[in-house]
Design an enzyme around this catalytic site. Structure first.
Site, PDB file in Angstrom:
ATOM      1  N   ASP A 275      -9.350   0.952   8.304  1.00 18.01           N
ATOM      2  CA  ASP A 275      -9.020   2.218   7.769  1.00 18.01           C
ATOM      3  C   ASP A 275      -9.867   3.441   8.504  1.00 18.01           C
ATOM      4  OD1 ASP A 275      -7.366   1.382   5.729  1.00 18.01           O
ATOM      5  OD2 ASP A 275      -8.848   1.445   4.351  1.00 18.01           O
TER       6      ASP A 275
ATOM      7  N   GLU B 233       0.772  -1.182  -0.057  1.00 17.28           N
ATOM      8  CA  GLU B 233       0.038  -0.175   0.045  1.00 17.28           C
ATOM      9  C   GLU B 233       0.946   1.292  -0.021  1.00 17.28           C
ATOM     10  OE1 GLU B 233      -3.108   0.301   2.965  1.00 17.28           O
ATOM     11  OE2 GLU B 233      -3.975  -1.777   2.215  1.00 17.28           O
TER      12      GLU B 233
ATOM     13  N   HIS C 214      -5.099   0.437  -2.273  1.00 15.88           N
ATOM     14  CA  HIS C 214      -5.300  -0.930  -2.219  1.00 15.88           C
ATOM     15  C   HIS C 214      -4.896  -1.539  -3.155  1.00 15.88           C
ATOM     16  CE1 HIS C 214      -9.081  -0.006   0.884  1.00 15.88           C
ATOM     17  NE2 HIS C 214      -7.812   0.228   1.542  1.00 15.88           N
TER      18      HIS C 214
HETATM   19 ZN    ZN Z   1      -7.248   0.740   3.332  1.00 17.00          ZN
END
Ligand code: ZN
Length: 133
Positions: free
Chosen positions: A90, A24, A79
């Site tokens: 999140d 990420e 993502h």
């Molecule tokens: Zn996330």
């Protein structure tokens, strides 16, 4: 309430997400009223399923905003395999609830998806994402 991003910003963020792939990527968008500048922040989690912005780097950048007059407009992360939605994690880890959240999904590498949200009372509320051209 919507997220306005300046010319070329979404492209910069998407490029950053591609570079961080398969992990990420994360960073912040700052500006005076729209997200006019993208600042990449190191993901210290170095993970394909989570992000944690380097705290020292983030504090340094946020301090710099005091002199530039810019504000934190949005927090971005990608993502690599998941959808362009905020996960429960999140939402639970959103330390800057006043900022919008921008998620870039690379689940389809050829066609990255971008979506923006605000976190209101522990839930992700989709908001419109407008790119200024
Ligand atoms: Zn996330």
């Amino acid at each position: 309430m919507n997220l306005l991003v300046g010319p070329g910003i979404l492209e910069q963020v998407t490029e950053h997400a591609r570079q961080a792939y398969p992990n990420e990527g994360c960073g912040i968008l700052v500006g005076t009223y729209a997200a006019e500048r993208f600042i990449a922040i190191k993901n210290v989690a170095q993970s394909p399923t989570e992000y944690e912005m380097d705290p020292a780097e983030l504090i340094h950048v946020l301090r710099g905003l005091r002199s530039s007059g810019e504000q934190l407009v949005a927090i971005y992360h990608s993502h690599p395999h998941g959808p362009a939605q905020l996960s429960r994690t999140d939402i639970d880890r959103a330390y800057y609830p006043e900022a919008a959240h921008l998620v870039i999904s690379l689940a389809d590498l050829e066609r990255p998806q971008a979506a923006a949200f605000r976190i209101v009372e522990g839930a992700a509320l989709p908001i419109e994402l407008h790119a200024i051209v």
